[in-house]
Structures are given as structure tokens and as C-alpha cells.
Design an enzyme around this catalytic site. Structure first.
Site, PDB file in Angstrom:
ATOM      1  N   PHE A 119       7.437   4.524   4.216  1.00 53.66           N
ATOM      2  CA  PHE A 119       6.407   5.029   3.313  1.00 53.66           C
ATOM      3  C   PHE A 119       5.114   4.259   3.540  1.00 53.66           C
ATOM      4  O   PHE A 119       5.079   3.036   3.449  1.00 53.66           O
ATOM      5  CB  PHE A 119       6.839   4.889   1.850  1.00 53.66           C
ATOM      6  CG  PHE A 119       5.826   5.410   0.871  1.00 53.66           C
ATOM      7  CD1 PHE A 119       5.589   6.778   0.778  1.00 53.66           C
ATOM      8  CD2 PHE A 119       5.107   4.552   0.069  1.00 53.66           C
ATOM      9  CE1 PHE A 119       4.646   7.276  -0.114  1.00 53.66           C
ATOM     10  CE2 PHE A 119       4.170   5.029  -0.840  1.00 53.66           C
ATOM     11  CZ  PHE A 119       3.935   6.403  -0.926  1.00 53.66           C
ATOM     12  N   GLY A 120       4.045   4.985   3.842  1.00 53.14           N
ATOM     13  CA  GLY A 120       2.746   4.375   4.051  1.00 53.14           C
ATOM     14  C   GLY A 120       1.827   4.657   2.879  1.00 53.14           C
ATOM     15  O   GLY A 120       1.643   5.811   2.498  1.00 53.14           O
ATOM     16  N   TYR A 121       1.251   3.613   2.306  1.00 50.06           N
ATOM     17  CA  TYR A 121       0.358   3.765   1.160  1.00 50.06           C
ATOM     18  C   TYR A 121      -1.016   3.138   1.432  1.00 50.06           C
ATOM     19  O   TYR A 121      -1.909   3.217   0.601  1.00 50.06           O
ATOM     20  CB  TYR A 121       0.981   3.141  -0.089  1.00 50.06           C
ATOM     21  CG  TYR A 121       1.341   1.680   0.096  1.00 50.06           C
ATOM     22  CD1 TYR A 121       0.414   0.677  -0.170  1.00 50.06           C
ATOM     23  CD2 TYR A 121       2.598   1.320   0.567  1.00 50.06           C
ATOM     24  CE1 TYR A 121       0.738  -0.654   0.023  1.00 50.06           C
ATOM     25  CE2 TYR A 121       2.924   0.002   0.755  1.00 50.06           C
ATOM     26  CZ  TYR A 121       1.994  -0.986   0.497  1.00 50.06           C
ATOM     27  OH  TYR A 121       2.314  -2.303   0.689  1.00 50.06           O
ATOM     28  N   GLY A 122      -1.165   2.506   2.582  1.00 49.61           N
ATOM     29  CA  GLY A 122      -2.426   1.889   2.989  1.00 49.61           C
ATOM     30  C   GLY A 122      -2.821   2.425   4.351  1.00 49.61           C
ATOM     31  O   GLY A 122      -2.848   3.636   4.574  1.00 49.61           O
ATOM     32  N   SER A 123      -3.071   1.530   5.286  1.00 52.25           N
ATOM     33  CA  SER A 123      -3.526   1.947   6.617  1.00 52.25           C
ATOM     34  C   SER A 123      -2.486   2.759   7.381  1.00 52.25           C
ATOM     35  O   SER A 123      -2.840   3.491   8.304  1.00 52.25           O
ATOM     36  CB  SER A 123      -3.959   0.737   7.442  1.00 52.25           C
ATOM     37  OG  SER A 123      -2.880  -0.154   7.636  1.00 52.25           O
ATOM     38  N   GLU A 151       2.882  -5.903   9.396  1.00 56.47           N
ATOM     39  CA  GLU A 151       2.928  -6.117   7.950  1.00 56.47           C
ATOM     40  C   GLU A 151       3.400  -7.519   7.579  1.00 56.47           C
ATOM     41  O   GLU A 151       3.783  -7.750   6.437  1.00 56.47           O
ATOM     42  CB  GLU A 151       3.860  -5.076   7.307  1.00 56.47           C
ATOM     43  CG  GLU A 151       3.560  -3.644   7.686  1.00 56.47           C
ATOM     44  CD  GLU A 151       2.208  -3.154   7.184  1.00 56.47           C
ATOM     45  OE1 GLU A 151       1.754  -3.620   6.118  1.00 56.47           O
ATOM     46  OE2 GLU A 151       1.604  -2.309   7.861  1.00 56.47           O
TER      47      GLU A 151
END
Length: 161
Positions: free
Chosen positions: A6-10, A86
Site C-alpha cells: 500500500f502506497g500513501y506517499g511517494s 523506506e
């Protein structure tokens, strides 16, 4: 077995690994905050930038994208890549739950790292979220405040709190 990331930023606009499918989605009970100091991508150890992390928050929804990664080799490559990319996200800064927003603003406006200026991260996140049809109030307000600061306009206390 498949791996979902799950990507919530870059990760929304730059996955950096092979994936089989990309879905717009959300997680409940969390929201995005700029509490993460970035010394390896959007800042330096001497002048950290700010990137987003997730904070539990009842009743909130955090929109992003989910990447489906299939195959043992692709999964291992993606996980290895994400461990490097990350790596700072498991290091919380002291008293990160109550950051000084004006301090964050100064960091975002001035910090720059190997991945570029920190302000570009904010603007790219804003653009990517709007492209998903998501208007994250926190991101949109911060992006506007950064634009105002860059244009030299004075900010009121309510704009930086």
C-alpha cells in the site's frame, strides 16, 4: 501467494518495482502526517526534509494505491527495494506526535536531498492525490502554505498551525 504493497506517499507516483496490478484504495483508521524526517531522499542529516507517515486516527480514511506483486522473484526484489527506500520509516523522531508546523514548513521549503527538493515531494503528493480524486486536506493546506512561503507572502499564525 501474492504480496500487496500500500502506497500513501511517494509510492503513489513512483513505485520503483515491478507489479502486476495497481488499485486505488484506502485504509480506515489512519491519516497522513508529515512527521517523518528524511535524511536520505528529500533532505540531509544536517537538514532533514519531511515526508509522510501514517498515524492512527479514529474515523479517518487514508487514500492511496495498492500494488499487487506476484511471483517469488518479483516479491523478493520489491521487498529488498522497499527495505532500502523506506529504511527511515521505522525511526520515529522524539515527540513526533506534536511537531511544530512552522518548523516543518521551514524544513519543507529549504530541505533538499538526492531525490530533489522537499517541496517537490509535497507538490507531487498533492498532484498524485488529486489525480486519484482524493483531496487530502492536510496535504492540500500544507502545499498551499509552502507555495505562499515560496512566493514571499507573509503567513498568519492560523496558516501555519
Amino acid at each position: 501467494m501474492v504480496l500487496w504493497v500500500f502506497g500513501y506517499g511517494s509510492l503513489i507516483w513512483k513505485a520503483g518495482f515491478h507489479y502486476d496490478d495497481r488499485l486505488i484504495g484506502f485504509i480506515k483508521g489512519y491519516h497522513r502526517v508529515f512527521y517523518q524526517g528524511s535524511t536520505d531522499h528529500r533532505g540531509t542529516p544536517e537538514y532533514p526534509g519531511r515526508t509522510v507517515t501514517l498515524e492512527p486516527c479514529d474515523g479517518e480514511v487514508c487514500w492511496g494505491v495498492a500494488y499487487k506483486v506476484s511471483g517469488e522473484e518479483d516479491e523478493q526484489i520489491a521487498l529488498t527495494y522497499l527495505e532500502v527506500r523506506e529504511k527511515q520509516y521505522d525511526m520515529q523522531e522524539p515527540d513526533a506526535s506534536t511537531p511544530a508546523v512552522s518548523g516543518i514548513l521551514v524544513q519543507i521549503v529549504h530541505a533538499e536531498g538526492p531525490s530533489g527538493p522537499n517541496r517537490d515531494y509535497v507538490f507531487q503528493l498533492e498532484k498524485a492525490l488529486l489525480k486519484l480524486g482524493c483531496e487530502d486536506k492536510h496535504v492540500m493546506e500544507l502545499a498551499e502554505t509552502v507555495r505562499q512561503k515560496l512566493s514571499g507572502r507573509e503567513l498568519t499564525n492560523s496558516q501555519v498551525e
